[in-house]
Design a protein around this motif. Sequence first.
Motif, short mmCIF file in Angstrom:
data_model
loop_
_atom_site.label_atom_id
_atom_site.label_comp_id
_atom_site.label_asym_id
_atom_site.label_seq_id
_atom_site.Cartn_x
_atom_site.Cartn_y
_atom_site.Cartn_z
N SER A 20 0.85 -1.19 0.00
CA SER A 20 0.00 0.00 0.00
C SER A 20 0.88 1.24 0.00
O SER A 20 1.98 1.25 0.55
N ARG A 45 -2.93 11.85 0.43
CA ARG A 45 -3.34 12.81 -0.59
C ARG A 45 -4.87 12.88 -0.70
O ARG A 45 -5.44 13.95 -0.88
N LYS A 46 -5.49 11.72 -0.58
CA LYS A 46 -6.96 11.69 -0.64
C LYS A 46 -7.55 12.43 0.56
O LYS A 46 -8.49 13.22 0.42
N THR A 47 -6.99 12.20 1.75
CA THR A 47 -7.43 12.90 2.95
C THR A 47 -7.20 14.40 2.81
O THR A 47 -8.05 15.21 3.20
N TYR A 48 -6.06 14.76 2.24
CA TYR A 48 -5.72 16.17 2.02
C TYR A 48 -6.75 16.84 1.10
O TYR A 48 -7.24 17.93 1.40
N ASP A 49 -7.10 16.16 0.02
CA ASP A 49 -8.08 16.70 -0.92
C ASP A 49 -9.45 16.88 -0.25
O ASP A 49 -10.14 17.87 -0.48
N ILE A 50 -9.83 15.92 0.57
CA ILE A 50 -11.13 16.00 1.27
C ILE A 50 -11.13 17.19 2.23
O ILE A 50 -12.11 17.94 2.29
N GLU A 71 -11.49 20.42 0.34
CA GLU A 71 -12.86 20.59 -0.16
C GLU A 71 -13.80 21.03 0.97
O GLU A 71 -14.63 21.92 0.79
N LYS A 119 -0.54 8.00 -1.04
CA LYS A 119 -1.78 8.08 -1.82
C LYS A 119 -2.98 8.29 -0.90
O LYS A 119 -3.86 9.10 -1.19
N LYS A 120 -3.01 7.59 0.21
CA LYS A 120 -4.11 7.72 1.16
C LYS A 120 -4.11 9.11 1.79
O LYS A 120 -5.16 9.73 1.96
#
Length: 58
Positions: free
Chosen positions: A7, A14-19, A22, A11-12
């Motif tokens: 894993s 970055r997803k949390t960062y984007d959320i 937003e 990447k995980k």
Amino acid sequence: MFGLFKSNPSKKLRKTYDIKLEQAMLAQRKGDIKTYSMLTAEAEGIWKEIEALESQQK
């Protein structure tokens, strides 16, 4: 070959960062500046973690 199944923590994050960004944007649109600043600060902390992980991987 076996690195394919590992894993990627970056990447995980970055997803949390984007959320978080937003959510901060939506709070700003609603006029809730206090929540906006809190969420932006959390996003900045996550971004520092991402940079640290990526610098270790290189």
